[in-house]
Motif scaffolding. Structure first.
Motif, PDB file in Angstrom:
ATOM      1  N   VAL A 124       3.042  -8.052   4.253  1.00  0.00           N
ATOM      2  CA  VAL A 124       3.721  -7.218   5.239  1.00  0.00           C
ATOM      3  C   VAL A 124       3.204  -5.805   5.026  1.00  0.00           C
ATOM      4  O   VAL A 124       3.341  -5.253   3.933  1.00  0.00           O
ATOM      5  CB  VAL A 124       5.250  -7.266   5.062  1.00  0.00           C
ATOM      6  N   SER A 125       2.588  -5.235   6.039  1.00  0.00           N
ATOM      7  CA  SER A 125       2.002  -3.902   5.881  1.00  0.00           C
ATOM      8  C   SER A 125       1.880  -3.215   7.234  1.00  0.00           C
ATOM      9  O   SER A 125       1.716  -3.869   8.259  1.00  0.00           O
ATOM     10  CB  SER A 125       0.620  -4.008   5.223  1.00  0.00           C
ATOM     11  N   HIS A 126       1.963  -1.878   7.200  1.00  0.00           N
ATOM     12  CA  HIS A 126       1.705  -1.090   8.417  1.00  0.00           C
ATOM     13  C   HIS A 126       0.295  -0.517   8.396  1.00  0.00           C
ATOM     14  O   HIS A 126      -0.091   0.219   9.301  1.00  0.00           O
ATOM     15  CB  HIS A 126       2.730   0.059   8.538  1.00  0.00           C
ATOM     16  N   THR A 178       0.807  -1.223   0.000  1.00  0.00           N
ATOM     17  CA  THR A 178       0.000   0.000   0.000  1.00  0.00           C
ATOM     18  C   THR A 178       0.837   1.269   0.000  1.00  0.00           C
ATOM     19  O   THR A 178       0.286   2.362  -0.111  1.00  0.00           O
ATOM     20  CB  THR A 178      -0.939   0.032   1.231  1.00  0.00           C
ATOM     21  N   ASN A 179       2.172   1.131   0.118  1.00  0.00           N
ATOM     22  CA  ASN A 179       3.016   2.326   0.211  1.00  0.00           C
ATOM     23  C   ASN A 179       2.847   3.260  -0.984  1.00  0.00           C
ATOM     24  O   ASN A 179       2.976   4.464  -0.853  1.00  0.00           O
ATOM     25  CB  ASN A 179       4.490   1.934   0.324  1.00  0.00           C
ATOM     26  N   HIS A 180       2.607   2.697  -2.164  1.00  0.00           N
ATOM     27  CA  HIS A 180       2.569   3.519  -3.377  1.00  0.00           C
ATOM     28  C   HIS A 180       1.201   3.484  -4.046  1.00  0.00           C
ATOM     29  O   HIS A 180       1.086   3.737  -5.242  1.00  0.00           O
ATOM     30  CB  HIS A 180       3.658   3.062  -4.352  1.00  0.00           C
ATOM     31  N   LEU A 181       0.167   3.175  -3.258  1.00  0.00           N
ATOM     32  CA  LEU A 181      -1.190   3.136  -3.792  1.00  0.00           C
ATOM     33  C   LEU A 181      -2.034   4.224  -3.156  1.00  0.00           C
ATOM     34  O   LEU A 181      -1.873   4.546  -1.982  1.00  0.00           O
ATOM     35  CB  LEU A 181      -1.834   1.776  -3.530  1.00  0.00           C
ATOM     36  N   ASP A 182      -2.960   4.794  -3.936  1.00  0.00           N
ATOM     37  CA  ASP A 182      -3.924   5.731  -3.367  1.00  0.00           C
ATOM     38  C   ASP A 182      -5.113   4.939  -2.815  1.00  0.00           C
ATOM     39  O   ASP A 182      -5.195   3.714  -2.957  1.00  0.00           O
ATOM     40  CB  ASP A 182      -4.361   6.772  -4.400  1.00  0.00           C
ATOM     41  N   LEU A 183      -6.028   5.647  -2.168  1.00  0.00           N
ATOM     42  CA  LEU A 183      -7.135   4.967  -1.496  1.00  0.00           C
ATOM     43  C   LEU A 183      -8.000   4.131  -2.440  1.00  0.00           C
ATOM     44  O   LEU A 183      -8.322   2.980  -2.120  1.00  0.00           O
ATOM     45  CB  LEU A 183      -7.996   5.994  -0.750  1.00  0.00           C
TER      46      LEU A 183
END
Length: 647
Positions: A211-213, A186-191
């Motif tokens: 792996v995600s925050h 998700t680091n480089h994705l918009d909502l």
């Protein structure tokens, strides 16, 4: 599908993994979590065969295929169109297409029955592999990830690292491996793209490790959480919210076991000290000395949820109006960002600026900061001082400085003790504060830069994707800091949990205007659904975080009533007291063994898979612990009585 058994891996003399085990079954959706540096990405690389473990075994079924999305793919470039790059996923279909084209070309000049048969076989296999639909599948996934139809024909090299990452994600999804491994997807994705990926992964037929925050993403996608902690892989049978509740329960059990063991150690040491000089108690004393030596020490629970206890102050109070745009327009050629837009911001506003990538969110922050020229009026309020945080500003950190020097540069008025306090809030303690900036990881640099922003004494903050490259503990710290911050800010973020936690207003770009929703992100989403602009979100399966606690009152162990000390000549009373002590000691030994067995079962992650089993274990553990405490107390009373009678 994949079995990890007694896995060990060392960095120098530090164990990232030691005796770690995990069984990955088909269709499992696993969230892999843990603090930065615990080895999450290392585990994925071991599963992918890039790194060999120092010990243990990783065994895979013969038909297991693995697809791995990692941050290294950001640097991949190609002159091919993004559609062509994504379609590289269909390796066999592409080979057949080349073969078919070659045969057709050859048949134009040399028509032979042999070529007709060869063409028929190739076309049959191509059709069996759905070769005629692969382009449509690739286009659907790329457009779901935010690309326009026009973008599909553009060379990959023209796109930024974040967009190239989306292409590689599309290629991976098209390959449909048995195990899909996503490292911070998700680091480089918009909502909108995050929500699209959520739905895709939820319906993915294979197994997934993420792996995600992003807490919201994990809650919506995973059905199993695996925590990397203490060089082990600890399994929780639920999503991230389930993990939080179960982790707290396990910590309570461990904390109770630790406190009970420490109490037992103190009691045993008192016994040894009290009776070590008595020849008649030599056997019991030696038995307890050996018991202490053999004891498996229960570790103290370490609180991984750091709390921020620092007041971030600024010296100048702003006026009521912080920022205004009047009749503002901004365009890049034919691409219009703003068209005669108006917006204002007042003191105390905590604003999240949200929307799809490419709509102009970062441009809007630069307009607010005054670094992006516009047509119209941009006005900062009276006594407003601002600071701007963005990922590229990590490069402005002085790599020759240590952490104290870098923060001192941001706020020369602070003492070293105050700067250490701030760094402690951002997980830098002890000698860490003397590390040079040049040796820090990306996440550590982000924490330093955020600490500088909050130390700047600015009363207005502009934060562009501040949670990128932060682990969950660091995100939690930033949330606490912003909740305590008394100034105003505008934050651009795709992390929904973060936005929900820190924003009291939502700004969004629509029809080339900046529009405002006066409420939280959750309220904004409900409002969107009511407007019919967003499809109803499917109900998430709510996993009960813990079994209900059944209150039970175990029968108390009878404590011998205190009585007046009998006379020394009362041999009968002495024998009775000694017999009671021996009986109680035997019972204590039995209860300690029973308690240790229950603690071992409660420490086993598999015990948490069945809620009824867990509830029964908790009841038995509570009953045994109470009975042991009562029996120990009775033993102490009996020992004193024996001592007085024998005295």
């Amino acid at each position: 599908m994949i079995a990890i058994t007694n896995l060990s891996y060392y960095l120098g003399d530090r164990a990232l993994y030691e005796g770690a085990s995990l069984h990955i079954k088909p269709k499992m959706k696993i969230g892999l979590i843990g603090l930065n540096g615990t080895g999450k990405s290392t585990l994925l690389r071991m599963l992918n065969g890039e790194i060999q473990p120092d010990g243990g075994n990783i065994s895979k079924s013969g038909d297991c295929t693995i697809g791995f999305l990692n941050q290294d793919l950001l640097s991949y470039q190609s002159e091919d169109s993004i559609l062509s790059v994504a379609m590289q996923a269909f390796e066999r279909q592409n080979q057949l297409q080349v073969q078919i084209d070659k045969i057709l070309h050859e048949m134009e000049h040399n028509y032979r029955d042999e070529l007709v048969d060869k063409l028929a076989r190739a076309q049959d296999e191509f059709e069996a592999l759905d070769g005629y639909t692969i382009q449509a599948k690739a286009e659907a996934i790329l457009e779901g990830l935010g690309f326009s139809t026009h973008d599909l024909s553009q060379p990959l090299r023209q796109f930024s690292g974040g967009w190239r990452m989306r292409v590689m994600l599309a290629k991976l999804l098209l390959q449909k491996p048995s195990l899909l491994m996503l490292d911070e997807p998700t680091n480089h994705l918009d909502l909108p793209s995050i929500q699209w990926v959520e739905k895709y992964v939820q319906n993915y037929e294979g197994a997934v490790i993420v792996v995600s925050h992003d807490r919201e993403f994990l809650d919506n996608v995973v059905d199993t959480t695996v925590e990397v902690s203490g060089a082990k892989l600890n399994l929780y049978s639920g999503n991230y919210s389930f993990y939080i509740e179960e982790k707290a329960q396990r910590n309570d059990i461990q904390r109770g076991a630790y406190e009970n063991q420490q109490a037992k150690i103190r009691q045993t040491e008192r016994f040894i000290e009290r009776f070590k000089a008595k020849a008649t108690k030599a056997r019991q004393v030696q038995s307890r000395v050996k018991a202490l030596e053999r004891m498996d020490v229960v570790d103290e629970v370490l609180d991984e949820n750091a709390k921020v206890h620092f007041r971030f102050q600024f010296t100048t109070q702003p006026g009521r109006h912080v920022f205004q745009l009047e009749d503002a327009s901004k365009a890049y050629g034919d691409k219009v960002i703003l068209n005669h837009a108006n917006i204002s911001m007042e003191r105390g506003d905590k604003i999240a600026l949200i929307g799809a990538n490419g709509r102009g969110k970062s441009t809007m922050l630069r307009i607010v900061a005054g670094t992006e020229p516009i047509e119209g009026v941009r006005r900062l309020g009276h006594n407003v001082s601002f600071t701007f945080y963005a990922q590229h500003q990590l490069e402005s950190l002085n790599i020759a400085h240590n952490l104290i020097e870098e923060l001192k540069y941001a706020n020369p008025t602070k003492t070293e003790t105050e700067l250490r306090t701030v760094l402690g809030c951002f997980l830098f303690s002890g000698d860490d504060v003397f590390k040079k900036i040049k040796v820090l990881s990306g996440g550590e640099k982000s924490r330093v830069a955020l600490a500088k922003v909050l130390l700047s004494q600015a009363n207005f903050l502009l934060l562009d994707e501040p949670t990128n490259h932060l682990d969950m503990q660091s995100v939690n710290i930033l949330i606490q800091a912003l909740q305590q911050y008394e100034g105003s800010y505008i934050v651009v973020s795709h992390d929904r949990y973060f936005v929900e936690s820190i924003a009291n207003k939502i700004w969004y770009l629509e029809d080339h205007q900046i529009k405002e929703y006066p409420g939280t992100y959750q309220e904004y989403n409900i409002w969107l659904e009511e407007r019919g602009l967003q499809s109803a979100v499917s109900e998430k399966a709510i996993v009960s975080s813990a079994p209900p606690q059944v209150k039970s009152t175990p029968p108390p162990v009878s404590t011998p009533p205190k009585k007046e000390s009998p006379k020394p000549e009362n041999a009968k009373a002495l024998r009775q007291a000694q017999k009671l002590v021996e009986e109680l000691e035997g019972k204590i030994t039995q209860l300690e063994t029973q308690k240790a067995q229950l603690e071992a079962q409660l420490a086993d992650p598999h015990s948490y898979a069945e809620k009824d089993v867990l509830e029964k274990l908790n009841q038995d553990y509570t009953h045994t612990k109470k009975e042991l405490a009562d029996t120990t107390e009775a033993w102490e009373v009996a020992m004193l009585e024996v001592e007085e009678l024998a005295g």
